[in-house]
Each structure stands twice: as C-alpha cells, then as structure tokens.
Design a protein around this motif. Structure first.
Motif, PDB file in Angstrom:
ATOM      1  N   ILE A  15       8.480   6.842   8.199  1.00 42.52           N
ATOM      2  CA  ILE A  15       7.740   7.955   8.839  1.00 42.52           C
ATOM      3  C   ILE A  15       8.649   9.170   8.908  1.00 42.52           C
ATOM      4  N   ASP A  16       9.880   9.081   9.020  1.00 46.20           N
ATOM      5  CA  ASP A  16      10.671  10.183   8.932  1.00 46.20           C
ATOM      6  C   ASP A  16      10.908  10.899   7.834  1.00 46.20           C
ATOM      7  N   VAL A  17      10.777  10.262   6.620  1.00 44.13           N
ATOM      8  CA  VAL A  17      10.934  10.818   5.300  1.00 44.13           C
ATOM      9  C   VAL A  17       9.624  11.506   4.996  1.00 44.13           C
ATOM     10  N   SER A  18       8.540  10.856   5.461  1.00 43.53           N
ATOM     11  CA  SER A  18       7.387  11.500   4.982  1.00 43.53           C
ATOM     12  C   SER A  18       7.045  12.719   5.846  1.00 43.53           C
ATOM     13  N   ASN A  19       7.666  12.823   6.938  1.00 43.84           N
ATOM     14  CA  ASN A  19       7.626  14.011   7.723  1.00 43.84           C
ATOM     15  C   ASN A  19       8.604  15.134   7.585  1.00 43.84           C
ATOM     16  N   GLU A  20       9.723  14.657   7.436  1.00 42.52           N
ATOM     17  CA  GLU A  20      10.820  15.701   7.125  1.00 42.52           C
ATOM     18  C   GLU A  20      11.224  16.042   5.784  1.00 42.52           C
ATOM     19  N   MET A  21      10.737  15.111   4.663  1.00 45.33           N
ATOM     20  CA  MET A  21      11.054  15.376   3.128  1.00 45.33           C
ATOM     21  C   MET A  21       9.968  15.721   2.546  1.00 45.33           C
ATOM     22  N   MET A  22       8.736  14.974   2.895  1.00 48.53           N
ATOM     23  CA  MET A  22       7.744  15.028   1.992  1.00 48.53           C
ATOM     24  C   MET A  22       6.747  16.287   2.460  1.00 48.53           C
ATOM     25  N   ARG A  47      10.997  -2.480   4.298  1.00 48.54           N
ATOM     26  CA  ARG A  47      10.150  -2.799   5.673  1.00 48.54           C
ATOM     27  C   ARG A  47      10.863  -1.956   6.583  1.00 48.54           C
ATOM     28  N   ASP A  48      11.245  -0.598   6.376  1.00 49.61           N
ATOM     29  CA  ASP A  48      11.756   0.275   7.447  1.00 49.61           C
ATOM     30  C   ASP A  48      10.762   1.333   7.991  1.00 49.61           C
ATOM     31  N   LEU A  49       9.715   0.966   8.878  1.00 47.50           N
ATOM     32  CA  LEU A  49       8.793   1.861   9.214  1.00 47.50           C
ATOM     33  C   LEU A  49       9.234   3.044   9.720  1.00 47.50           C
ATOM     34  N   GLU A  50      10.220   3.145  10.539  1.00 47.55           N
ATOM     35  CA  GLU A  50      11.014   4.296  10.964  1.00 47.55           C
ATOM     36  C   GLU A  50      11.390   5.625  10.031  1.00 47.55           C
ATOM     37  N   ARG A  51      11.878   4.924   9.092  1.00 48.91           N
ATOM     38  CA  ARG A  51      12.524   5.637   7.807  1.00 48.91           C
ATOM     39  C   ARG A  51      11.432   6.343   7.189  1.00 48.91           C
ATOM     40  N   VAL A  61       0.832  -1.523   0.246  1.00 51.36           N
ATOM     41  CA  VAL A  61       0.061  -0.008   0.057  1.00 51.36           C
ATOM     42  C   VAL A  61       0.813   1.076  -0.124  1.00 51.36           C
ATOM     43  N   TYR A  62       2.109   1.301   0.898  1.00 55.29           N
ATOM     44  CA  TYR A  62       2.982   2.539   0.835  1.00 55.29           C
ATOM     45  C   TYR A  62       3.869   2.653  -0.130  1.00 55.29           C
ATOM     46  N   ILE A  63       4.124   1.462  -0.909  1.00 53.54           N
ATOM     47  CA  ILE A  63       5.087   1.402  -2.161  1.00 53.54           C
ATOM     48  C   ILE A  63       4.279   2.006  -3.253  1.00 53.54           C
ATOM     49  N   ASP A  64       2.998   1.467  -3.237  1.00 50.71           N
ATOM     50  CA  ASP A  64       1.732   2.018  -4.280  1.00 50.71           C
ATOM     51  C   ASP A  64       1.829   3.599  -3.975  1.00 50.71           C
ATOM     52  N   ALA A  65       1.424   3.961  -3.013  1.00 52.40           N
ATOM     53  CA  ALA A  65       1.322   5.358  -2.710  1.00 52.40           C
ATOM     54  C   ALA A  65       2.443   6.031  -3.082  1.00 52.40           C
ATOM     55  N   ALA A  66       3.585   5.732  -2.767  1.00 48.18           N
ATOM     56  CA  ALA A  66       4.822   6.542  -3.313  1.00 48.18           C
ATOM     57  C   ALA A  66       4.951   6.781  -4.689  1.00 48.18           C
ATOM     58  N   GLU A  67       4.797   5.370  -5.450  1.00 47.27           N
ATOM     59  CA  GLU A  67       4.754   5.707  -6.690  1.00 47.27           C
ATOM     60  C   GLU A  67       3.806   6.458  -7.404  1.00 47.27           C
ATOM     61  N   GLN A  68       2.553   6.518  -6.918  1.00 48.98           N
ATOM     62  CA  GLN A  68       1.559   7.610  -7.242  1.00 48.98           C
ATOM     63  C   GLN A  68       2.062   8.936  -6.811  1.00 48.98           C
ATOM     64  N   VAL A  69       2.601   9.419  -5.891  1.00 52.55           N
ATOM     65  CA  VAL A  69       3.386  10.596  -5.562  1.00 52.55           C
ATOM     66  C   VAL A  69       4.557  10.976  -6.748  1.00 52.55           C
ATOM     67  N   ILE A 118      10.520   7.187   0.376  1.00 50.76           N
ATOM     68  CA  ILE A 118       9.288   6.338   0.864  1.00 50.76           C
ATOM     69  C   ILE A 118       9.273   5.372   0.333  1.00 50.76           C
ATOM     70  N   GLY A 119       9.220   4.920  -0.802  1.00 50.75           N
ATOM     71  CA  GLY A 119       8.976   3.751  -1.302  1.00 50.75           C
ATOM     72  C   GLY A 119      10.182   2.850  -1.301  1.00 50.75           C
TER      73      GLY A 119
END
Length: 158
Positions: free
Chosen positions: A130-137, A124-128, A70-78, A117-118
């Motif tokens: 979250i960090d990338v989504s908050n700090e980079m996106m 499978r690095d949840l912490e990364r 789900v998160y891989i797909d969302a990243a590819e859509q972005v 994010i992708g």
C-alpha cells in the motif's frame, strides 16, 4: 588455403555456406524479436496500465496465494507496459514523448514502483504494498498526466 576434392578451391563453397548460415541465423533472430512499438501509448495506458494500477490501488486484504498473485501479476503488467511506453508507440505524439527525458524518468519511476509492489506482494507485506503504491506509483502517474496529457489524471477508462 588448402585445396582438396581433386584440386578445387573450397573458398567459394565455404563462403556460400557461411552466407546461408548467417542469413538463416539473422532471420531466426528477427522472427523472435518482439515488436518494439506494439501500438500507441494511449492503447497501452488504457488496456494495460489503467486496469493494472486500478487493481493495485483497489487492494483488498489478500488472504490466499491466489489473492496475492493478483497483485504480483498486476505489478508485472505495470513493469511490462511502462517499459513499452518508455520507447513510445505508434501514436502521433508518442515519438516526441519517448525522446523527452521527463517522459523516460516517469516511465522509470513506474517500472521501479512495479518492481517494489511485486516484491511486497511476494513477501505478503500488505503495508509495504500500500505504501509503495501510494508513495511511489501514484505521484509519477499524476505528474506525467499533468505534464504530457493535461486533463487525463482524473479520467478512468473502465
């Protein structure tokens, strides 16, 4: 050029064959090219970027391969949508935005954050993730809305 077929010059025939072949090739390439501006930037934002980023920012702890996908797909859509809005669209302001270096910088930041994010989701690095989504996106989204569409940063489309 050498003549054959009972002394007839083949230059006109070769020219016609090359012309037809070239025309057919160009038509095939044009038919396969995606439309550069498939709608307005607003359409892309509302229908692709907002749902995809909401998925990423609303992350729940993924357990299965399907959860991570789900998160891989969302990243590819972005990535895809940010690439599309970088060149503008059919909206009234879209061509001017696409010419602006800041607009392109924000789109590039969104593309890069989607890539990272992708990658985090694939690893499978949840912490990364979250960090990338908050700090980079989040920052380029917020800054872009403030600069190009004041008042939109708080609006949700769902």
């Amino acid at each position: 050029m050498r003549q054959c077929h009972r002394g007839r010059d083949l230059k006109p025939l070769i020219f016609i064959v090359l012309l037809i072949t070239g025309f057919a090739s160009v038509c095939g390439v044009v038919a396969q090219m995606p439309e550069a501006k498939p709608g307005s930037v607003n359409d892309v934002m509302q229908n692709i970027i907002t749902p995809a980023t909401n998925t990423i920012w609303g992350i729940e702890e993924p357990q299965t391969d399907e959860d991570w996908q789900v998160y891989i797909d969302a990243a590819e859509q972005v990535i895809d949508a940010a690439t599309r809005i970088k060149v503008g669209g059919t909206g009234e302001n879209d061509p001017n935005w696409a010419k602006d270096p800041e607009w392109r910088r924000f789109a590039d930041q969104l593309i890069e954050s989607g890539r990272q994010i992708g990658e985090a989701a694939r690893q499978r690095d949840l912490e990364r993730l979250i960090d990338v989504s908050n700090e980079m996106m989040y920052p380029p989204c917020e800054e872009c809305h403030l600069e190009f569409h004041p008042g939109m940063q708080e609006q949700e489309y769902n």
